[in-house]
Design a protein around this motif. Structure first.
Motif, PDB file in Angstrom:
ATOM      1  N   ASP A  77      -8.449 -19.425  73.631  1.00  0.00           N
ATOM      2  CA  ASP A  77      -7.645 -18.502  73.979  1.00  0.00           C
ATOM      3  C   ASP A  77      -6.191 -18.488  73.353  1.00  0.00           C
ATOM      4  O   ASP A  77      -5.587 -17.548  73.018  1.00  0.00           O
ATOM      5  CB  ASP A  77      -7.234 -19.132  75.211  1.00  0.00           C
ATOM      6  N   TYR A  81      -4.535 -14.962  71.702  1.00  0.00           N
ATOM      7  CA  TYR A  81      -3.387 -14.762  72.038  1.00  0.00           C
ATOM      8  C   TYR A  81      -2.572 -14.614  71.028  1.00  0.00           C
ATOM      9  O   TYR A  81      -1.793 -13.619  70.629  1.00  0.00           O
ATOM     10  CB  TYR A  81      -2.588 -15.708  73.026  1.00  0.00           C
ATOM     11  N   HIS A  84      -3.254 -11.280  68.706  1.00  0.00           N
ATOM     12  CA  HIS A  84      -3.029 -10.130  69.425  1.00  0.00           C
ATOM     13  C   HIS A  84      -1.628  -9.974  69.649  1.00  0.00           C
ATOM     14  O   HIS A  84      -1.084  -9.017  70.188  1.00  0.00           O
ATOM     15  CB  HIS A  84      -3.762 -10.016  70.616  1.00  0.00           C
ATOM     16  N   HIS A  85      -0.800 -11.129  69.446  1.00  0.00           N
ATOM     17  CA  HIS A  85       0.616 -10.948  69.676  1.00  0.00           C
ATOM     18  C   HIS A  85       1.446 -11.071  68.477  1.00  0.00           C
ATOM     19  O   HIS A  85       2.580 -11.601  68.592  1.00  0.00           O
ATOM     20  CB  HIS A  85       0.934 -11.944  70.838  1.00  0.00           C
TER      21      HIS A  85
END
Length: 89
Positions: A77, A81, A84-85
């Protein structure tokens, strides 16, 4: 792997990229994730390609991190995260 993933992600904005990897840090940058497996049935070998949904992607990344999938889900996770950020982990 993360830096290569970041570079490929940037390149994918203007080009089509197909990347085959065993590195979860690189695979986390995917827009689409496919699992490729080999199956032997009746002495014949065949290749199976399966597109993963978001949960399948998460599970596959956790598996790529090690044998205890449950233990690795949080790490998967975090990688998704970060990828993609715009954060390198």
């Amino acid at each position: 792997g993360s830096i290569v993933g970041e570079k490929l992600s940037a390149l994918s904005k203007s080009h089509q990229i197909l990347c085959i990897t065993h590195l979860p840090q690189l695979a986390a940058y995917n827009d689409s994730h496919f699992r490729v497996t080999k199956q032997v049935e009746d002495g014949r070998t065949r290749t199976v390609v399966e597109q993963l949904d978001s949960e399948g992607n998460r599970q596959e990344l956790a598996m790529m991190l090690g044998s205890d999938i449950t233990e690795n889900l949080q790490a998967a996770d975090a990688m998704i995260y970060a990828a993609h950020h715009g954060k390198i982990f």
